[in-house]
Write a protein that holds these residues in place. Sequence first.
Motif, PDB file in Angstrom:
ATOM      1  N   PRO A   7       0.485  -1.118   0.179  1.00 28.03           N
ATOM      2  CA  PRO A   7      -0.094  -0.196   0.446  1.00 28.03           C
ATOM      3  C   PRO A   7       0.958   1.122  -0.258  1.00 28.03           C
ATOM      4  CG  PRO A   7      -0.635  -1.951   1.670  1.00 28.03           C
ATOM      5  CD  PRO A   7       1.002  -2.163   1.453  1.00 28.03           C
ATOM      6  N   ASP A   8       0.354   2.113  -0.118  1.00 25.77           N
ATOM      7  CA  ASP A   8       1.048   3.523  -0.473  1.00 25.77           C
ATOM      8  C   ASP A   8       1.734   3.513   0.749  1.00 25.77           C
ATOM      9  OD1 ASP A   8       0.538   3.860  -2.955  1.00 25.77           O
ATOM     10  OD2 ASP A   8      -0.876   5.119  -3.226  1.00 25.77           O
ATOM     11  N   GLY A   9       2.797   4.487   1.112  1.00 28.67           N
ATOM     12  CA  GLY A   9       2.993   4.976   2.283  1.00 28.67           C
ATOM     13  C   GLY A   9       3.360   4.135   3.405  1.00 28.67           C
ATOM     14  N   GLN A  10       3.380   2.366   2.550  1.00 32.26           N
ATOM     15  CA  GLN A  10       3.949   1.307   3.150  1.00 32.26           C
ATOM     16  C   GLN A  10       5.602   1.393   3.158  1.00 32.26           C
ATOM     17  OE1 GLN A  10       1.471  -1.868   4.651  1.00 32.26           O
ATOM     18  NE2 GLN A  10       3.557  -3.648   4.053  1.00 32.26           N
ATOM     19  N   GLN A  11       6.013   0.875   3.781  1.00 29.71           N
ATOM     20  CA  GLN A  11       7.773   0.209   3.125  1.00 29.71           C
ATOM     21  C   GLN A  11       7.785  -1.095   3.386  1.00 29.71           C
ATOM     22  OE1 GLN A  11      10.028   2.960   2.483  1.00 29.71           O
ATOM     23  NE2 GLN A  11       8.014   3.995   2.743  1.00 29.71           N
ATOM     24  N   GLY A  18       1.548  -0.164  -9.877  1.00 26.44           N
ATOM     25  CA  GLY A  18       1.308  -0.159  -8.164  1.00 26.44           C
ATOM     26  C   GLY A  18       2.297  -0.073  -8.074  1.00 26.44           C
ATOM     27  N   ARG A  19       3.166  -0.228  -6.207  1.00 28.37           N
ATOM     28  CA  ARG A  19       3.985  -1.433  -5.224  1.00 28.37           C
ATOM     29  C   ARG A  19       3.507  -2.563  -4.642  1.00 28.37           C
ATOM     30  NH1 ARG A  19       4.583   1.288  -0.676  1.00 28.37           N
ATOM     31  NH2 ARG A  19       6.792   1.771  -0.865  1.00 28.37           N
ATOM     32  N   GLU A  30      10.970  -4.371  -2.221  1.00 25.21           N
ATOM     33  CA  GLU A  30      10.482  -3.717  -2.938  1.00 25.21           C
ATOM     34  C   GLU A  30      10.195  -3.986  -4.636  1.00 25.21           C
ATOM     35  OE1 GLU A  30       8.058   0.423  -3.981  1.00 25.21           O
ATOM     36  OE2 GLU A  30       9.226   0.284  -2.438  1.00 25.21           O
ATOM     37  N   ASP A  40       8.218  -2.068  -8.232  1.00 23.23           N
ATOM     38  CA  ASP A  40       7.938  -0.825  -9.240  1.00 23.23           C
ATOM     39  C   ASP A  40       7.505  -1.489 -10.375  1.00 23.23           C
ATOM     40  OD1 ASP A  40       7.512  -0.063  -6.443  1.00 23.23           O
ATOM     41  OD2 ASP A  40       9.532   1.383  -6.854  1.00 23.23           O
TER      42      ASP A  40
END
Length: 210
Positions: free
Chosen positions: A135-139, A187-188, A206, A208
């Motif tokens: 999710p966006d903002g999650q590392q 997405g990520r 990660e 992308d």
Amino acid sequence: MTSAAGRASLNRRGLSIAIASVLLLAIGSTVAVAAGLGGFGSTARGSEIGVAGCTSPVLPGTTVAVQLMESRPMTMRGAMMGSPRGMMDPDDRGPLHHQMMRILAAPTSVPAGTVSLAVTNTGRLGHELVVLPLPDGQQPGSRSVGHDGRIDESSSLGEASAACAAGAGDGIVAGSRGWVSLRLPPGRYELACNLPGHYAAGMFAELDLT
């Protein structure tokens, strides 16, 4: 002329040389075979020898090469340097989380669509690769680890966890490969090993899709 005694002595000397040559050849052959099989101090295990020739097929879409690995920490006499007494080197059967574990992916950014993950386990332990949305903002690496040493993978989009095969299995053994092809939107994504303790030991990366 050479006497009969002299001729007998020469014959015995020639026979001795011939026997010594045969023995040297036999010893040389034994050493060569042992070296080829990983003998004389080799760290290779039977499971690794059996999959040494494993190759993945031609995979569809964009291929991402993924390496699963762990490395030995800096040690001195079995104890980790700068660590409390009793934290042992993995070769001394110390705690699993004292090994640095890694997932390396290349490239880390690819076009959306069909993506094939070609996974190679270059470590000494069994591993797997699970693909999770990030999710966006999650590392990556920030997921909660349960008491069983695993993260929640109910949102998994697919995995490579079979030795010398595609998709899910019992784990990619040391020295082997696995692969999976997925159709993914932009997405990520987080690539993770979800065997007990491995995620907490650093097995995440990660990916992308653009």
